[in-house]
Design a protein around this motif. Sequence first.
Motif, PDB file in Angstrom:
ATOM      1  N   GLY A 469       0.724  -1.425   0.019  1.00  0.00           N
ATOM      2  CA  GLY A 469      -0.006   0.051   0.071  1.00  0.00           C
ATOM      3  C   GLY A 469       0.865   1.553  -0.089  1.00  0.00           C
ATOM      4  O   GLY A 469       2.032   1.308  -0.241  1.00  0.00           O
ATOM      5  N   GLY A 546       4.166   0.412  -8.294  1.00  0.00           N
ATOM      6  CA  GLY A 546       3.583  -0.651  -8.712  1.00  0.00           C
ATOM      7  C   GLY A 546       4.074  -2.013  -8.085  1.00  0.00           C
ATOM      8  O   GLY A 546       3.192  -2.808  -7.741  1.00  0.00           O
ATOM      9  N   ILE A 547       5.182  -2.127  -7.629  1.00  0.00           N
ATOM     10  CA  ILE A 547       5.746  -3.304  -7.077  1.00  0.00           C
ATOM     11  C   ILE A 547       4.989  -3.205  -5.819  1.00  0.00           C
ATOM     12  O   ILE A 547       4.608  -4.264  -5.277  1.00  0.00           O
ATOM     13  CB  ILE A 547       7.322  -3.174  -6.757  1.00  0.00           C
ATOM     14  CG1 ILE A 547       7.648  -3.262  -8.314  1.00  0.00           C
ATOM     15  CG2 ILE A 547       7.614  -4.593  -5.989  1.00  0.00           C
ATOM     16  CD1 ILE A 547       9.504  -2.994  -8.286  1.00  0.00           C
ATOM     17  N   VAL A 548       5.063  -2.014  -4.841  1.00  0.00           N
ATOM     18  CA  VAL A 548       4.451  -2.064  -3.606  1.00  0.00           C
ATOM     19  C   VAL A 548       3.003  -2.259  -3.418  1.00  0.00           C
ATOM     20  O   VAL A 548       2.430  -2.181  -2.285  1.00  0.00           O
ATOM     21  CB  VAL A 548       5.126  -1.153  -2.643  1.00  0.00           C
ATOM     22  CG1 VAL A 548       6.669  -1.279  -2.469  1.00  0.00           C
ATOM     23  CG2 VAL A 548       4.857   0.172  -3.031  1.00  0.00           C
ATOM     24  N   GLY A 549       2.217  -2.102  -4.482  1.00  0.00           N
ATOM     25  CA  GLY A 549       0.836  -2.010  -4.651  1.00  0.00           C
ATOM     26  C   GLY A 549       0.430  -0.649  -3.794  1.00  0.00           C
ATOM     27  O   GLY A 549      -0.397  -0.462  -3.052  1.00  0.00           O
ATOM     28  N   TYR A 555       0.808   2.124 -11.444  1.00  0.00           N
ATOM     29  CA  TYR A 555       0.524   0.466 -11.545  1.00  0.00           C
ATOM     30  C   TYR A 555      -0.278   0.461 -12.751  1.00  0.00           C
ATOM     31  O   TYR A 555       0.115  -0.511 -13.750  1.00  0.00           O
ATOM     32  CB  TYR A 555      -0.323   0.166 -10.356  1.00  0.00           C
ATOM     33  CG  TYR A 555      -1.221  -1.014 -10.475  1.00  0.00           C
ATOM     34  CD1 TYR A 555      -0.554  -2.236 -10.588  1.00  0.00           C
ATOM     35  CD2 TYR A 555      -2.338  -1.120 -11.019  1.00  0.00           C
ATOM     36  CE1 TYR A 555      -0.983  -3.275 -10.564  1.00  0.00           C
ATOM     37  CE2 TYR A 555      -3.026  -2.157 -11.428  1.00  0.00           C
ATOM     38  CZ  TYR A 555      -2.570  -3.414 -11.126  1.00  0.00           C
ATOM     39  OH  TYR A 555      -3.338  -4.592 -11.165  1.00  0.00           O
ATOM     40  N   TYR A 556      -1.049   1.483 -13.306  1.00  0.00           N
ATOM     41  CA  TYR A 556      -1.824   1.028 -14.360  1.00  0.00           C
ATOM     42  C   TYR A 556      -0.819   1.345 -15.638  1.00  0.00           C
ATOM     43  O   TYR A 556      -1.142   0.649 -16.751  1.00  0.00           O
ATOM     44  CB  TYR A 556      -3.027   2.326 -14.463  1.00  0.00           C
ATOM     45  CG  TYR A 556      -3.890   2.116 -13.284  1.00  0.00           C
ATOM     46  CD1 TYR A 556      -4.959   1.343 -13.629  1.00  0.00           C
ATOM     47  CD2 TYR A 556      -3.897   3.009 -12.249  1.00  0.00           C
ATOM     48  CE1 TYR A 556      -5.871   1.013 -12.560  1.00  0.00           C
ATOM     49  CE2 TYR A 556      -4.940   2.703 -11.280  1.00  0.00           C
ATOM     50  CZ  TYR A 556      -5.808   1.747 -11.173  1.00  0.00           C
ATOM     51  OH  TYR A 556      -6.739   1.624 -10.522  1.00  0.00           O
ATOM     52  N   LEU A 558       2.225   0.439 -15.896  1.00  0.00           N
ATOM     53  CA  LEU A 558       2.980  -0.655 -15.960  1.00  0.00           C
ATOM     54  C   LEU A 558       1.990  -1.984 -16.626  1.00  0.00           C
ATOM     55  O   LEU A 558       2.417  -2.884 -17.180  1.00  0.00           O
ATOM     56  CB  LEU A 558       3.545  -1.082 -14.926  1.00  0.00           C
ATOM     57  CG  LEU A 558       4.862  -0.319 -14.472  1.00  0.00           C
ATOM     58  CD1 LEU A 558       5.411  -0.540 -13.035  1.00  0.00           C
ATOM     59  CD2 LEU A 558       5.777  -0.183 -15.464  1.00  0.00           C
ATOM     60  N   ASN A 559       0.906  -2.066 -15.923  1.00  0.00           N
ATOM     61  CA  ASN A 559      -0.129  -3.042 -16.229  1.00  0.00           C
ATOM     62  C   ASN A 559      -0.423  -3.070 -17.702  1.00  0.00           C
ATOM     63  O   ASN A 559      -0.502  -3.803 -18.550  1.00  0.00           O
ATOM     64  CB  ASN A 559      -1.129  -2.888 -15.252  1.00  0.00           C
ATOM     65  CG  ASN A 559      -1.767  -4.351 -14.960  1.00  0.00           C
ATOM     66  OD1 ASN A 559      -1.115  -5.123 -15.105  1.00  0.00           O
ATOM     67  ND2 ASN A 559      -3.068  -4.560 -14.580  1.00  0.00           N
ATOM     68  N   GLY A 561       1.199  -1.595 -20.169  1.00  0.00           N
ATOM     69  CA  GLY A 561       2.256  -1.782 -20.900  1.00  0.00           C
ATOM     70  C   GLY A 561       2.384  -3.455 -21.022  1.00  0.00           C
ATOM     71  O   GLY A 561       2.590  -4.057 -22.097  1.00  0.00           O
ATOM     72  N   GLN A 562       2.514  -4.127 -19.846  1.00  0.00           N
ATOM     73  CA  GLN A 562       2.377  -5.611 -19.802  1.00  0.00           C
ATOM     74  C   GLN A 562       1.406  -6.109 -20.489  1.00  0.00           C
ATOM     75  O   GLN A 562       1.778  -7.232 -21.262  1.00  0.00           O
ATOM     76  CB  GLN A 562       2.577  -5.820 -18.148  1.00  0.00           C
ATOM     77  CG  GLN A 562       3.108  -7.324 -17.775  1.00  0.00           C
ATOM     78  CD  GLN A 562       4.582  -7.327 -18.291  1.00  0.00           C
ATOM     79  OE1 GLN A 562       5.236  -6.513 -18.038  1.00  0.00           O
ATOM     80  NE2 GLN A 562       5.025  -8.425 -19.029  1.00  0.00           N
TER      81      GLN A 562
END
Lengths: 595, 299, 308
Positions: A469, A546-549, A555-556, A558-559, A561-562
């Motif tokens: 978080g 993004g990693i630590v939520g 986050y959006y 990277l997600n 992109g992924q």
Amino acid sequence: MSTLVAPSRRPAEASDARSIAERAPKRGRSPERIAASLTLVAIVAAAIVALADSGISIPSMVESWGNAERFFARVGPISFPEPAQLLYLTALTIGLVLCGTLLAAVISVPVAYLAASNTTPGPGWRAFGRFVTVLTRAIPDVVLAMVFVLMFSLGSLPGILAIGIHSIGMISKLFADAIEQIDEGPRLAIRAAGGSKWQEFTSGILPQVLPSWVATVLHRNDINLRGSVVLGYVGVVGLGMEMSFAFKSLNYSLGLGIALVMFALCIVMEVVSSVVRSAMLGVAPTGRGLGDRLVRRVRRSRSGSSSGLDTPPSSAARPAGTPSSAARPATSLEAALRRPWDALRIRNTVWGWVALAVVVGSVLICNIQWADLITFWAKVPAIAVQFWPPDFGNYDAATMFGAMGQTIGIALAATLLAIVVSVLVGSLAARNVAPNGTVRASMRFLLVVIRGIPEVILAIVLIVITGLGAQAGTLALAFGGIGLAGKLIADSFEEVKSGPERALRATGASRSQVYASATLPQGMRALIGHSFYLLDTNIRAATILGIVGGGGIGYYLLNAGQGSNYQVVTAIVLMILVTVLVVEGLAMWMRRVFR
Amino acid sequence: MNETTPAAPDVVIDVEGLTKEFGSTVALRDAALRVERGEIVVLLGLSGSGKSTLLRHLDGLDTPTSGSVRVLGQEVPRLQGRRLRALRSRIGFVFQQFELVPSLTVLENVLTGALAELRGPRLGLWSYPKRLKLTALGHLDRVGLLDRAYQRADTLSGGQQQRVAIARALMQDPEILLADEPVASLDPESSEQVMALIREIAMDAGLTVVCSLHQVDLALSWGDRIVGLRHGEVVLDTPAEGLSKAEVMEIYGRVATATAELEAIERELVDELGAADAAAPEHSAAPEPLVAAGPNRTR
Amino acid sequence: MKLSTKTWPALAAAAMLAVGLAACASPSTADDSAAGDSGAKFAVDENTLVFGVVPDSVDTETNYQPLMDYIAAETGKTVEYHESTDYAALIEAAVAGKIDVASFSGFTYVTATNNGAAITPISSIITEEGQEPGYYSQAIVPKGSDITDLAGFAGKKVCFVDPSSTSGYLFPSYNLLNEGIDPKTGVTPVFAGKHDVSVTKTGEGVECEAGFAEDSEVAKSDKVEVIAETMVPGAPIVVSDTLPEELKTQLTEILGEVTVDEIVESGVESADSDAFRSVFFATLPVDDEYYDTIRDICEKTEAEQCQG
């Protein structure tokens, strides 16, 4: 000077205080300054609210400390890749980073020329230059790598281009700053002698800015070396990729081993930077980093063992040449054409060839698919279509703007935390503030260590002690920020004029008084600049959040992109770009007002 | 501040056998200087002759390699921390480059002269007591810059900045005023004003002044006593009255018209320490009568 | 090793940092580091459930907020929802007991339990009616390639996703091993980093003559054909074993087998949206044995992350 004092005027020393107070001018404050102050206060207040909101709880962290211990216990002994592979990966990483940085440096020259107020052909061009500067910085290198991997063969070229283009932002900005700070005299002289614009640049500007440019490029090279870790996550080769694989497969001992190698590389690079800088600039290093100190020590021991005279090389060369040329007839002018091979020239030449060899070696080891540079154009339209128009995909606008707001909140809170600690650590790391060499050295070392810790490890340690978080996100960003801002602040404080400090010491002021009245006011502008730069960096710091939520737009990004949702990527990058532009605008305004 | 100087009531500065080396460079060699209360002394010499180094030792800004430096009855090199700061607060120091904090207002710059009598760090005008602000305004009035009180220091001309620096020194209510080439960065007109101002203030308050200069004319017309330095050694120490420029120039191995040349050399040898070495060829080229001519020091 | 002289200061630094962190984090020292072994324990407190997610399938734009609203409504607790991009991060959070409920890939589940996480799978999400949980790892070749089966991959340049990918590396490795091909030496492995890149590069046929990727990405391309596929067990929703029994039972009931319509009916209106329906149709119950395939693969491929 026209107005004159009359030193002869001899007002009664005891002339009553009232009249002086009455005659004293009223303190005027410009409305703009008041507005800027209020804005600054508002930003700080927002940061405090955001910090309170992030829910950082020391007691619960203490309670969970055992988790971190258990995690480290599981990591086990640090291991390394096989030596041959390690050597290759290291060489490849250095080559890749060097090529990327050099590419950025080359492109940055015209960009800086357009962006600098004293060289730009016009306001339109200047705005364009500044825009390129901000744009290249705002697009995360991860996103660039993502795109280039599609356009080029897998391997080094996407990485070089991603590093290169992303670096233009910082390099061209600092290049432009350097151009704006030159002494206009030489340039004027060349113009007066009938020189062209081009000649003005090569003979009037370039020699003046070169030292600063070299320092900038080397600094960026160092940052890129650390940054190559991030690129590993999107399949760009090198140590970074190897490390990301290790962490992904929970092989922490290998991951940490590679991280240590990278850390050692960064230190070696810092030493090399310093050597190159002092060789190229022909000045003793001013002594910031580890490398500078090393160089200075070597120099000192060398000069001590030689003649004992700390004579600058140029004046050593002069006595040999000057009298002869003055005394002899014209024929010897021919002889004078040949510059003597003195120590300085030999050294510079050797360095030059070494540098060239390193660059050529870098290009060779990267094994660049040159043909791609011709063929990729054909792929551009198909890929460009995937990125346009920007779209939020499955998410609604409220979610995305909420996430952007969250990012800004976390960035503000993290910046505030980082700056508070950085001012303390950075000040103690500045030679002119630290009470003694030991304190300064240990603070400098602390800053290097902070910069050397891999993001993933930092994130995991924070997660196990704070949970997922915003709390972990804020702390992670703040921690990383200390490494960056602490160094910048220490450097800036060391660069303030020492005269006022000496003057205050001469009045009997104490160490803390000298700091508050001379060092801090002179460093304030830089401090404000660094704070905004850190805020800018934190807003763009997608990966770690993004990693630590920690939520937020990263986050959006990277997600998306992924998941190859490139229209979403475009939309998010545009949002970040606008935010960064606003921050940049605020920063420029503040720096102007609080000169 | 207190007026007592226990050891020798009249001698406020007593330097003996002072040697200072920076690495392999000797900045001061066995220098001596005695100054009595109320004297106005000029240290004369080229850049790199050791004037600034000598002045800095008087204020404890440098520590000697060997020798004794007594100021206001205290052995300066032995002082540390609070006691060193207490001594410094009794000595005003005026620098060649003014050394004001550029981003602060003129008034706040003057107020920093009073830091030694305050406790803790100060930043911003509000952090100083009103009493001191009034005093500071008074000093600004004294140097003729009351109307500039709230301007940033870096908006002033060089001469004005130096006057602010003098006001800052006055804030300390000093007993001794040290000035290191106070007008070397100023145009002739400002120079004259600043020098006149220093002298007037010194006369009014009965200050002891030690001022370093490199212009012979100015030194002769301004000081009561001339102390000449060369390559870190004291080569001349005599009342200014009756001393002619030619005599001084002779001591420096030059003809009277060489002033311009002196200044040219001066410009070349910017770096104070490096200059001591770089001047070496110059030294060997010149005839050597001056060492012998030195009144007390023959080596 | 040669490096040791260069790295020892860094080692010292890392140690120092650890000590430093310890020092500043524990002003009053915590002996109760292993606190909470006895009885039920929550990640935050008894009124909060922490739900951690790492998106599993690549085309999922996770937007599980309605699911969170549903859990909150049913349990009466506040639900904290955290999305992470990194499997390792969520595994460590699970191991440290910092999550109560989570959704991540089957492989991540196995890895987490191997590393000591106390969690139990209860169900897996399907996105369309009639689906089985899970998705396919597909072996692909460029259209018109003369490779017709997995055996034909031997000695070729083969695109994988990355070494931690379930459908992009582990299942393919397993399948290659079954054909007697060593995935590290029997082919020239190329790591594309992402599924779509693997598909693209295979489609171009230059850098990769064959490849592996997830079905949803393969379906987007018309330049490749599928020559083999394997079902990858679906991502489980897991609950922490340290939660109180009755809560675990309740969560199993409400999340074990529920459709989107039932969620909407229970009063969570936010679930009635196209965005949510596109990522969630229903959950189907799964148990620990469902993931034995993955354990088998772990054993065969000796994948690093399977080691506890």
